[in-house]
Write a protein that holds these residues in place. Structure first.
Motif, PDB file in Angstrom:
ATOM      1  N   GLY A 180       0.787  -1.214  -0.022  1.00 14.04           N
ATOM      2  CA  GLY A 180       0.057  -0.200   0.157  1.00 14.04           C
ATOM      3  C   GLY A 180       0.796   1.201  -0.109  1.00 14.04           C
ATOM      4  N   PHE A 181       0.174   2.277   0.235  1.00 15.86           N
ATOM      5  CA  PHE A 181       0.935   3.825   0.362  1.00 15.86           C
ATOM      6  C   PHE A 181       0.729   4.176   1.755  1.00 15.86           C
ATOM      7  CE2 PHE A 181      -0.930   4.285  -4.354  1.00 15.86           C
ATOM      8  CZ  PHE A 181       0.436   4.432  -4.830  1.00 15.86           C
ATOM      9  N   PHE A 182       1.570   4.997   2.058  1.00 18.04           N
ATOM     10  CA  PHE A 182       1.612   5.791   3.319  1.00 18.04           C
ATOM     11  C   PHE A 182       2.258   7.124   2.479  1.00 18.04           C
ATOM     12  CE2 PHE A 182       4.592   7.783   6.602  1.00 18.04           C
ATOM     13  CZ  PHE A 182       3.755   8.411   7.128  1.00 18.04           C
TER      14      PHE A 182
ATOM     15  N   HIS B 297      -8.196   1.883  -1.410  1.00 14.75           N
ATOM     16  CA  HIS B 297      -7.870   0.253  -1.649  1.00 14.75           C
ATOM     17  C   HIS B 297      -8.124  -0.317  -0.420  1.00 14.75           C
ATOM     18  CE1 HIS B 297      -5.828   0.375  -5.480  1.00 14.75           C
ATOM     19  NE2 HIS B 297      -5.401   1.838  -5.118  1.00 14.75           N
ATOM     20  N   CYS B 298      -9.480  -0.179   0.141  1.00 12.05           N
ATOM     21  CA  CYS B 298     -10.083  -0.444   1.348  1.00 12.05           C
ATOM     22  C   CYS B 298     -10.165  -2.012   1.356  1.00 12.05           C
ATOM     23  CB  CYS B 298     -11.607   0.145   1.413  1.00 12.05           C
ATOM     24  SG  CYS B 298     -11.877   1.651   0.847  1.00 12.05           S
TER      25      CYS B 298
ATOM     26  N   GLU C  64      -3.598 -10.281  -5.907  1.00 13.28           N
ATOM     27  CA  GLU C  64      -2.753 -10.745  -5.004  1.00 13.28           C
ATOM     28  C   GLU C  64      -1.972  -9.815  -4.090  1.00 13.28           C
ATOM     29  OE1 GLU C  64      -2.461 -10.468  -8.055  1.00 13.28           O
ATOM     30  OE2 GLU C  64      -0.359 -10.780  -8.825  1.00 13.28           O
ATOM     31  N   PHE C  65      -2.124  -8.448  -4.217  1.00 17.00           N
ATOM     32  CA  PHE C  65      -1.417  -7.577  -3.365  1.00 17.00           C
ATOM     33  C   PHE C  65      -2.336  -6.985  -2.226  1.00 17.00           C
ATOM     34  CE2 PHE C  65       0.977  -7.540  -7.367  1.00 17.00           C
ATOM     35  CZ  PHE C  65       2.130  -8.063  -6.904  1.00 17.00           C
TER      36      PHE C  65
ATOM     37  N   PHE D  20       5.644   3.730  -0.642  1.00 18.02           N
ATOM     38  CA  PHE D  20       5.075   2.388  -1.288  1.00 18.02           C
ATOM     39  C   PHE D  20       5.760   1.318  -0.386  1.00 18.02           C
ATOM     40  CE2 PHE D  20       5.562  -1.220  -3.884  1.00 18.02           C
ATOM     41  CZ  PHE D  20       4.236  -1.659  -3.996  1.00 18.02           C
ATOM     42  N   GLY D  21       4.988   0.295  -0.012  1.00 20.10           N
ATOM     43  CA  GLY D  21       5.687  -0.997   0.415  1.00 20.10           C
ATOM     44  C   GLY D  21       4.603  -1.757   1.338  1.00 20.10           C
ATOM     45  N   GLU D  22       5.190  -2.694   2.239  1.00 17.92           N
ATOM     46  CA  GLU D  22       4.337  -3.336   2.803  1.00 17.92           C
ATOM     47  C   GLU D  22       3.600  -2.849   3.819  1.00 17.92           C
ATOM     48  OE1 GLU D  22       5.989  -7.058   4.447  1.00 17.92           O
ATOM     49  OE2 GLU D  22       7.282  -7.506   2.635  1.00 17.92           O
TER      50      GLU D  22
END
Ligand code: SF4
Ligand code: SF4
Length: 255
Positions: free
Chosen positions: A6-8, A80-81, A99-100, A163-165
Motif C-alpha cells: 500500500g501507500f503511506f 484500496h479499502c 494478490e497484493f 510504497f511498501g508492505e
C-alpha cells in the motif's frame, strides 16, 4: 502468500510539485481532464479525484492564530479499502482484489452501470463521460507484478508518497508522528491507518496536519455495504414471519 502492499502518504513533507499527478497520468495513459483551468483553490487545478484524475494534490491555504498563513498540501488517491464497497456492489466482477490486496477495475469487463460510484465512501471511483466506464487508481498493478513500485511513489521527490508492505509502513508512520510530536507539531495525526475503522483498514493511509475535513476527506468513513448482511438477515426474518402468519391464517380459515 503475498504481503499486503500500500501507500503511506506523509503530507507533512509534500511540496505540491504534482510530479505524482503527472507520473500517474503518463504511466497509466490517463487522458487529460479538460483544459487547464483556475479553480479558485490556490494552485489546485484538478479539484478532486475522478475518472481522469487518479492522484489529486490538494492545496489548502490556512490562516493561523498568529495571523500567519500556511499551505497544507496532500496527494489523495484511492484508499484500496479492506471492505471495498465499490467491489462488493459491482455486478460484473469488473472490480477485483489482487494478490497484493489492492482493488483494481478491469475496463474491458466494466459495463458502465455506475453502481460503484455512489458506493465509495470517499467519492474516488468515477465514470468517463465518453462511454461511461469506471476508472480509478490501480496502485500500478502492472508495475507491481514486474517488481516495480507505483509511478507516483517513484516520481515523488520528497518521499511524501511511500510504497511498501502495509505493516512496515504503519510502523514507519507511527514513528514519524512521534518525531513530529517531539518537534512540537502536536497536530500531526494518522488517518485510515487503523484496521478497525469503518472500511476495515485502508491500503492507502495518510499523515495529516489537521482534521481530515480540512483536506476534503470524510472524518469517519464507513463502508456503504457494511450493514448489508444485518439488513438482509432482518429482511429474511420479516419475510419468514409474514409467510408463517399467512400460512396460519390460511389453515385457520379452512377449519
Ligand atoms: S476508496 Fe472507494 S474506490 Fe477505492 S477501494 Fe475504497 S470504496 Fe473502492
Ligand atoms: S510528487 Fe510528492 S511532493 Fe510532489 S505533489 Fe506529489 S506527493 Fe507532493
Amino acid at each position: 502468500m503475498t504481503a499486503r502492499m500500500g501507500f503511506f502518504t506523509d503530507t507533512s513533507i509534500c511540496i505540491g510539485c504534482k510530479a505524482c499527478e503527472v507520473a500517474c497520468k503518463e504511466w497509466n495513459l490517463v487522458p487529460e481532464d479538460g483544459p487547464l483551468a483556475l479553480t479558485g483553490d490556490s494552485y489546485d487545478n484538478t479539484g478532486a479525484l475522478g475518472a481522469d484524475t487518479w492522484r489529486h494534490v490538494a492545496f489548502v491555504e490556512q490562516r493561523r492564530d498568529d495571523d500567519g498563513l500556511r499551505w497544507l498540501m496532500s496527494s489523495d488517491v484511492c484508499k484500496h479499502c479492506s471492505s471495498a464497497a465499490c467491489l462488493e456492489v459491482c455486478p460484473t466482477g469488473a472490480l477485483f482484489r489482487t494478490e497484493f490486496s489492492t482493488v483494481v477495475v478491469q475496463p474491458d469487463i466494466c459495463n458502465g452501470c455506475g453502481y460503484c460510484v455512489p458506493a465509495c465512501p470517499f467519492g474516488v471511483i468515477d465514470r468517463r463521460e465518453d462511454d461511461g466506464r469506471a476508472f480509478k487508481c490501480t496502485l500500478c498493478y502492472d508495475r507491481l507484478r514486474d517488481g516495480l513500485q507505483p509511478a507516483c511513489a517513484t516520481a515523488c521527490p520528497t518521499d511524501s508518497i511511500q510504497f511498501g508492505e502495509l505493516d512496515e509502513l504503519r510502523q514507519r508512520a507511527r514513528a514519524r508522528v512521534a518525531t513530529l510530536h517531539d518537534a512540537g507539531v502536536a497536530e500531526a495525526r494518522l488517518y485510515l491507518e487503523d484496521e478497525d475503522d469503518g472500511v476495515g483498514g485502508a491500503g492507502a493511509f495518510f499523515l495529516l496536519l489537521d482534521e481530515p475535513e480540512v483536506y476534503g476527506l470524510p472524518p469517519d468513513p464507513v463502508s456503504t455495504t457494511r450493514d448489508l448482511p444485518t439488513l438482509w438477515r432482518a429482511a429474511a426474518l420479516a419475510a419468514g414471519t409474514l409467510a408463517a402468519a399467512v400460512a396460519a391464517a390460511f389453515v385457520g380459515g379452512r377449519r
